[in-house]
Design an enzyme around this catalytic site. Structure first.
Site, short mmCIF file in Angstrom:
data_model
loop_
_atom_site.label_atom_id
_atom_site.label_comp_id
_atom_site.label_asym_id
_atom_site.label_seq_id
_atom_site.Cartn_x
_atom_site.Cartn_y
_atom_site.Cartn_z
N GLY A 1 0.84 -1.19 0.00
CA GLY A 1 0.00 0.00 0.00
C GLY A 1 0.88 1.24 0.00
O GLY A 1 2.05 1.16 0.35
N CYS B 1 5.89 -0.29 7.51
CA CYS B 1 5.56 0.91 6.74
C CYS B 1 6.76 1.30 5.89
O CYS B 1 7.88 1.31 6.39
CB CYS B 1 5.18 2.05 7.69
SG CYS B 1 4.70 3.56 6.84
O1 GNR Z 1 3.99 -2.57 2.63
C1 GNR Z 1 3.34 -2.45 3.66
N1 GNR Z 1 3.06 -3.54 4.40
C2 GNR Z 1 2.19 -3.54 5.46
C3 GNR Z 1 2.19 -4.64 6.30
C4 GNR Z 1 1.33 -4.71 7.37
C5 GNR Z 1 0.48 -3.67 7.61
C6 GNR Z 1 0.47 -2.55 6.81
C7 GNR Z 1 1.31 -2.48 5.74
S1 GNR Z 1 1.29 -1.11 4.71
C8 GNR Z 1 2.92 -1.10 4.11
C9 GNR Z 1 3.10 -0.05 3.03
C10 GNR Z 1 2.91 1.31 3.63
O2 GNR Z 1 3.72 1.86 4.32
N2 GNR Z 1 1.79 1.90 3.40
O3 GNR Z 1 1.51 3.09 3.94
NI NI Z 2 2.68 3.17 5.77
#
Ligand code: GNR
Ligand code: NI
Length: 173
Positions: A46, A92
């Site tokens: 994400g 993240c």
């Molecule tokens: O890549 C991402 N993996 C993830 C794993 C567990 C819970 C949330 C995430 S989101 C993250 C990418 C990101 O930082 N999105 O804002």
């Molecule tokens: Ni994030």
């Protein structure tokens, strides 16, 4: 193909509250496309616009193994959240190398515009529900480490600042 720079915690710009997208136009479609490329390249599931210093309510998500199920949510709103919660380890792209448990609703229903400007409703549970809530927090200027204890958060902050210094030193060598 344009890869965007992902802001890293504790960059204060990550705490900017995003404004609604005024119109789903060519500019927004181009940002969404660049965000998807950036997310895939960084191997994330994400990415919120806030993370690439665009402070508008836009997120991209793809939890598929094959990177072939992109989801673009524009002006997303959670219209229902389950009373049941779950703790999941989160990471993240703005806090690389850090993973810790966060308690969130187990399931959510989210309303958002798609790239055609159509309002759609998505029901999510499991990893998708976690990811949607994580991304929507970014739009509110919130990073997941803010759910952790002040002690953990301060350790993470120190680690991130040191990481950045080490990288900057490597870059000039
Ligand atoms: O890549 C991402 N993996 C993830 C794993 C567990 C819970 C949330 C995430 S989101 C993250 C990418 C990101 O930082 N999105 O804002
Ligand atoms: Ni994030």
């Amino acid at each position: 193909m344009t890869l965007l720079t992902i802001l890293r915690y504790p960059d204060p710009r990550l705490h900017t509250v995003a404004k609604p997208v005024a119109a789903v136009d060519a500019r927004i479609r181009a940002i969404a496309r660049d965000m998807l490329e950036t997310m895939y390249e960084a191997q994330g599931i994400g990415l919120a616009a806030s993370q690439v210093d665009v402070h508008e309510r836009l997120v991209v998500i793809d939890i598929s193994e094959g990177h072939d199920q992109p989801l673009v949510l524009i002006n997303p709103e959670i219209v229902w959240a389950s009373p049941e919660t779950q703790v999941n380890d989160e990471g993240c792209l703005s806090v690389p190398g850090v993973y810790d448990g966060v308690q969130r609703a187990s399931a959510v229903r989210v309303q958002a515009l798609d790239l055609d400007g159509q309002l759609r409703t998505h029901s999510a549970e499991g990893l998708l529900a976690v990811c949607i809530q994580h991304e929507m927090d970014h739009l509110m200027g919130k990073v997941f480490v803010e759910y952790l204890s002040p002690l953990k958060r301060n350790r993470i902050k120190t680690k991130m600042i040191k990481q950045k210094k080490d990288e900057e030193r490597d870059a000039v060598r």
